[in-house]
Enzyme design. Structure first.
Site, PDB file in Angstrom:
ATOM      1  N   VAL A 104       0.835  -1.193   0.000  1.00  0.00           N
ATOM      2  CA  VAL A 104       0.000   0.000   0.000  1.00  0.00           C
ATOM      3  C   VAL A 104       0.879   1.256   0.000  1.00  0.00           C
ATOM      4  O   VAL A 104       1.949   1.282   0.623  1.00  0.00           O
ATOM      5  CB  VAL A 104      -0.966  -0.028   1.221  1.00  0.00           C
ATOM      6  CG1 VAL A 104      -0.202   0.028   2.539  1.00  0.00           C
ATOM      7  CG2 VAL A 104      -1.986   1.079   1.146  1.00  0.00           C
ATOM      8  N   GLY A 114       2.620   3.366  -4.698  1.00  0.00           N
ATOM      9  CA  GLY A 114       2.410   4.202  -5.889  1.00  0.00           C
ATOM     10  C   GLY A 114       1.963   3.495  -7.153  1.00  0.00           C
ATOM     11  O   GLY A 114       2.233   3.942  -8.261  1.00  0.00           O
ATOM     12  N   LYS A 115       1.214   2.383  -6.996  1.00  0.00           N
ATOM     13  CA  LYS A 115       0.770   1.634  -8.174  1.00  0.00           C
ATOM     14  C   LYS A 115      -0.157   2.448  -9.062  1.00  0.00           C
ATOM     15  O   LYS A 115       0.040   2.543 -10.265  1.00  0.00           O
ATOM     16  CB  LYS A 115       0.034   0.355  -7.745  1.00  0.00           C
ATOM     17  CG  LYS A 115       0.903  -0.645  -7.031  1.00  0.00           C
ATOM     18  CD  LYS A 115       0.099  -1.817  -6.535  1.00  0.00           C
ATOM     19  CE  LYS A 115      -0.991  -1.391  -5.571  1.00  0.00           C
ATOM     20  NZ  LYS A 115      -0.464  -0.775  -4.346  1.00  0.00           N
ATOM     21  N   ASP A 134      -5.489  -2.503 -11.846  1.00  0.00           N
ATOM     22  CA  ASP A 134      -4.859  -1.898 -10.683  1.00  0.00           C
ATOM     23  C   ASP A 134      -5.386  -2.593  -9.442  1.00  0.00           C
ATOM     24  O   ASP A 134      -6.543  -2.435  -9.093  1.00  0.00           O
ATOM     25  CB  ASP A 134      -5.184  -0.397 -10.660  1.00  0.00           C
ATOM     26  CG  ASP A 134      -4.483   0.300  -9.512  1.00  0.00           C
ATOM     27  OD1 ASP A 134      -3.412  -0.164  -9.116  1.00  0.00           O
ATOM     28  OD2 ASP A 134      -5.028   1.305  -9.017  1.00  0.00           O
ATOM     29  N   LYS A 178       9.191   5.887  -7.131  1.00  0.00           N
ATOM     30  CA  LYS A 178       9.521   7.051  -6.285  1.00  0.00           C
ATOM     31  C   LYS A 178      11.031   7.290  -6.225  1.00  0.00           C
ATOM     32  O   LYS A 178      11.578   7.669  -5.177  1.00  0.00           O
ATOM     33  CB  LYS A 178       8.952   6.887  -4.867  1.00  0.00           C
ATOM     34  CG  LYS A 178       7.433   6.606  -4.847  1.00  0.00           C
ATOM     35  CD  LYS A 178       6.840   6.826  -3.481  1.00  0.00           C
ATOM     36  CE  LYS A 178       5.396   6.315  -3.437  1.00  0.00           C
ATOM     37  NZ  LYS A 178       4.746   6.505  -2.136  1.00  0.00           N
ATOM     38  N   SER A 210     -38.164 -63.154  -6.825  1.00  0.00           N
ATOM     39  CA  SER A 210     -38.580 -63.488  -5.453  1.00  0.00           C
ATOM     40  C   SER A 210     -40.078 -63.280  -5.235  1.00  0.00           C
ATOM     41  O   SER A 210     -40.486 -62.335  -4.558  1.00  0.00           O
ATOM     42  CB  SER A 210     -37.751 -62.710  -4.413  1.00  0.00           C
ATOM     43  OG  SER A 210     -37.628 -61.351  -4.756  1.00  0.00           O
TER      44      SER A 210
END
Lengths: 622, 293
Positions: free
Chosen positions: A13, A16-17, A87, A143, A525
């Site tokens: 988390v 920066g995806k 994403d 980054k 039977s």
């Protein structure tokens, strides 16, 4: 024509995806006019700094929280082909959404924040990519602007990450130093990192390979349904399903697993197009058969000439758990593999794998977001392959109540029973029925099927035998005619001989029952007293079944031409003609073959057996 | 397999899974290009048959040609064709064209409310009698537990987050923040009483794919999509008062494909002709959460 590739971005988390994707879309000119401006305007109005991530986090509640909650997909095109960029959220809370997004992808971008390095979810996501079967991964060291574009930071992260990924069998396609915020090495080559000479992200995604459908593997066609739209005047009986692997042609000899039934492909069926030469892996298909055998959803059609899948009720598997409540041995679940769906239990957890650092611990339940190696026990046999042999047919999900709560891959087919016989004390009397039941888990039953010659006893019994076997219930037809030719070949048709015939049949059936089988006895039977003596010999697990058909109907059917002979005087003492048939007054089960179809009778019989053995024919474990 | 074959196979797989999982299954047919492709795919999946009802929500403000086309195709294909409506709102004239409510509220009443109550069987459903060509009150009032919908993820932001099998709770709500996981070829086919599942076989299709497929398969579509000589055509179909044409001279699927490929429309949102979207703060999210398809 147009090739389409699915790529997922994963990572911890805040690494920066979404920014990387947003930047990629903007710099590659893939945004509709005004989209960027409207989001910039929105930021200005709310006095927020603009972020490329807002492009993807298009939904109001997401922008408020500033993290990606669910998977967003965007369409995007380069000169080479089209892409769907997925994403996936990096927050641990939303791992199930990450799995959803990643499972659709053929390649992945693993994003790492250069100022933080490899973190918990970097590893966790890497591990899940490996279980999900995604083998093409590029690592983006993001980054870089925050670490002054220093080569050493990049190199250290690469070494750290490579060591981890190797452990789980992923060899990264590349490591790219980027800045989503500043646009370095995303679509455009950066001049701020002259020490890096590799591809930009845009170049890398064009280098990913489209994963080919496994046509070279043995045919696996899980049956989705058997279609017969007779109501609309269509008499075809079409087996429908999508090929997971292999190739299917008209004329092929096929075997359905787990039932083992065999037939040949008569025709390949399509709508609004000429019959194709073949169906290949990935195609939605349908075909008719030369023989109208009974098959149903959940079986896998395979070629007789190719290696068969495994069939079993016990497997070793690597699973990941996403459910709110823990995965534990004292709960019942559903197991879905291909189109098969059966009840299952967790037998044993061999180890819990901490996905974030790959350490192990032993404990008998798996919590949300944990991975485990375990042994699963299924209620009915399922056909499957092993991970590594065939992706599609080795994957399964586990349903808890109404929700998909876990997924996994089968790594080994196990024997049904893995018990330690050294703990059983042998006595002169042998095993008690209870002891036997505890070991085998199989409760036996005698189904005594009485009725006139030609009423349909053997036909129904034989179909029911197959159905029970395919559900994992051992079943055996003890056919009156066959007894007469073997065990009872010394007997005639006098009243005394008939009684002896029935005594021998009852004793034999009892042995089958004690061994844990469902023994279907098909004997005319005719005498009530003889059937009562059979019930006394066998005891509790006895199901008197009256296969009913009128004498006229039996004479009309006359499958063995016996009535013809008897009416011509060639056979004496023939039941129904010159010897009486005493119909049961209150049979445990009545199958009226004049009012019900064969299929309905079989269904009723199998249903009665299941309910006698306990709910759904479930195995009884002591 | 080319890209259309792949999309087709995936959609057929999803339709067959839905058919196996839900015995009270229906398909929404808006008469637009997407759900018409969906109808075609159902005929592919089931060999010319459509083994579940097609449900149309009639706002009675649809462009007349749409209704004509709907009934013609339903007769020709022998469909179990059903429509539902919000009779109360229509009789009370609580509509945007009557000037009593805004566009979004009008959509909520005539579409969302009508849809909810048609799907759950609380309001009357009208079924096309294939012998007389007339609609009659449908005797089947069961709530549908599986609803096949032609939503595509490239249409607009919130749709890109949809699942192939997407649960709706008792109030018809879509809980975006807590969607079930969906991976490999397994979908959410188990559901609690009172809830239902929406199935989206077209999720991976783009507007261009839709037109490419319409052309390849020669699927009949409403002529409103094509320029009839005045230099305009509809790109997305809805109610007459709230749907406007775009400037385009495309006269057939081939020319629309060219138009989409050359990027002549790339800067204009597909639903730009739909006035209610703009009024809903630039997205369908509010309407969708409430069950708008």
């Amino acid at each position: 024509m147009d090739e389409l590739l699915n790529i997922v971005t994963v990572g911890h988390v805040d690494h920066g995806k979404s920014t990387v994707i947003g930047r990629l879309l903007a710099d590659a000119g893939a945004l509709p006019e005004g989209k960027l401006e409207s989001i910039r305007e929105n930021c200005r109005r709310n006095s927020k700094p603009f972020e490329y991530a807002f492009l993807l986090d298009a939904l109001k509640n997401e922008q408020a929280q500033g993290i990606t909650i669910d998977t967003a997909r965007c369409f995007f095109k380069t000169d080479k082909r089209s892409y769907i960029l997925i994403d996936a959220p990096g927050h641990i809370e939303f791992l199930k959404n990450m799995v959803t997004g990643a499972s659709r992808a053929e390649a992945a971008l693993l994003v790492i924040d250069a100022s933080h390095g490899v973190e918990e979810n970097t590893r966790r996501h890497g591990y899940f990519l490996s279980v999900l079967g995604i083998r093409q991964v590029a690592v983006l060291v993001n980054k870089m602007d925050l670490v002054d574009y220093r080569e050493k930071v990049y190199r250290d992260i690469c070494a750290d990450c490579r060591a981890f990924l190797e452990k789980i069998g992923i060899v990264p396609a590349s490591f790219i130093p980027v800045s989503g915020m500043e646009g370095d090495n995303i679509a455009l080559r950066s001049d701020r990192m002259p020490w890096y000479r590799g591809d930009t992200v845009l170049e890398q995604i064009d280098r990913f390979q489209s994963v080919a459908e496994p046509e070279q593997l043995p045919l696996r066609l899980p049956v989705q349904g058997v279609y017969k739209f007779t109501g609309s005047g269509d008499s075809r009986r079409i087996i429908a399903g999508t090929l997971d692997s292999g190739i299917l042609r008209a004329g092929d000899r096929i075997v359905f697993w787990p039932s083992g039934k065999k037939t040949s492909v008569k025709s390949l069926e399509v709508f609004n197009a000429p019959e194709p030469a073949d169906f290949r892996a990935g195609q939605a298909a349908g075909f008719t058969m030369t023989e109208q055998i009974f098959v149903r959803r959940g079986e896998i059609a395979c070629l007789e000439s190719e290696p068969a899948p495994h069939v079993g009720v016990r497997v070793r598997a690597n699973i990941f758990w996403l459910g709110r409540s823990a995965f534990r041995a004292d709960r019942r679940y559903h197991f879905k593999c291909g189109t098969a769906k059966v009840e299952m239990t967790l037998e044993h957890i061999e180890r819990i794998v901490n996905a974030s650092n790959l350490s192990c611990q032993s404990r008998q339940y798996a919590e949300k977001n944990e991975a485990a190696e375990c042994i699963l026990r299924l209620d009915r046999p399922v056909a499957f392959d092993l991970a590594g042999d065939n992706d599609a047919t080795s994957r399964f999900v586990i349903v808890d109540d109404y929700e998909i709560a876990g997924g996994g891959i089968i790594t080994e087919a196990l024997n049904e029973y893995d018990y330690d016989t050294r703990n059983i004390r042998w006595s002169g009397a042998g095993l008690s029925a209870d002891e036997r039941l505890r070991i085998t888990g199989k409760r036996g039953l005698v189904v005594w099927m009485t009725g006139l010659s030609g009423s349909g006893k053997t036909t129904i019994a034989e179909e029911a035998e197959l159905r029970l076997l395919s559900e994992g219930i051992p079943a055996f037809v003890l056919d009156g005619d066959k007894l007469r030719r073997g065990l009872c070949s010394d007997l005639g048709f006098s009243d005394a001989d008939r009684a002896e015939n029935i005594r021998r049949a009852a004793e034999t059936a009892k042995l089958f029952r004690d061994a844990g089988a469902v023994c279907l006895v098909t004997l005319i039977s005719p005498f009530r007293a003889a059937r009562e003596s059979a019930r006394r010999i066998i005891g509790d697990e006895f199901l008197e079944t009256y296969v009913k058909a009128s004498l006229d109907a039996c004479i009309a059917r006359d499958p063995k031409k016996l009535y013809k002979k008897a009416l011509a005087g060639e056979i004496r003492s023939f039941t129904g003609l010159d010897s009486p048939y005493e119909a049961p007054e209150s049979p445990d089960l009545l199958l009226d073959t004049e009012r019900w179809s064969e299929e309905e009778c079989v269904e009723a019989l199998v249903g009665a057996v299941r309910s006698r053995l306990g709910k759904d024919g479930k195995e009884v474990r002591g | 397999m080319d890209h259309l074959d792949k999309l087709e196979s995936k959609s057929v797989y999803l339709l067959r899974e839905a058919y196996a999982a839900f015995d009270k299954l229906c398909m929404l047919w808006s008469i637009g290009k997407d759900s018409t492709v969906l109808l075609w795919l159902a005929r592919k999946a089931f060999y010319g048959h459509v083994p579940f009802p097609l449900v149309h929500i009639d706002t009675h403000y649809k462009i007349p040609e749409m209704i004509e086309y709907r009934d013609r195709l339903a007769m020709e294909y022998g469909l179990y064709m059903v429509y539902g409506e919000n009779r109360e709102a229509l009789e009370a004239r609580n509509t945007f064209p009557d000037g009593k409510v805004g566009r979004v509220e009008c959509c909520r009443l005539l579409k969302t409310e009508a849809l909810t109550n048609t799907l759950n069987g609380k309001w009357p459903r009208y079924r096309l009698n294939l012998t007389t060509g007339q609609y009659e009150r449908d005797t089947n009032t069961d709530a549908y537990t599986g609803v096949i919908v032609g939503a595509r993820s490239d249409e607009e932001g919130s749709r890109s987050k949809e699942r192939y099998f997407s649960p709706r709770d008792k109030n018809n709500d879509w809980d975006l923040d807590d969607q079930p996981p969906e991976f490999w070829n397994q979908f959410k086919t188990d559901f609690a009483p009172g809830t239902h599942v929406r199935i989206h076989p077209l999720l991976d299709w783009t507007e261009l794919n839709i037109w490419e497929y319409i052309e390849r398969e020669n699927i009949p579509t409403v002529s409103l999509y094509y320029d009839q000589g005045d230099g305009t055509r509809y790109r997305s179909l809805g109610c007459a008062p709230c749907t406007g044409p775009i400037r385009s001279t495309s006269k057939n699927p081939r020319e629309i494909i060219e138009e989409l490929r050359t990027g002549a429309l790339s800067n204009i949102a597909e639903r730009s002709g739909r006035a209610q979207d703009a009024e809903d703060g630039g997205g369908l999210e509010t309407l969708r959460r409430d069950g708008y398809m």
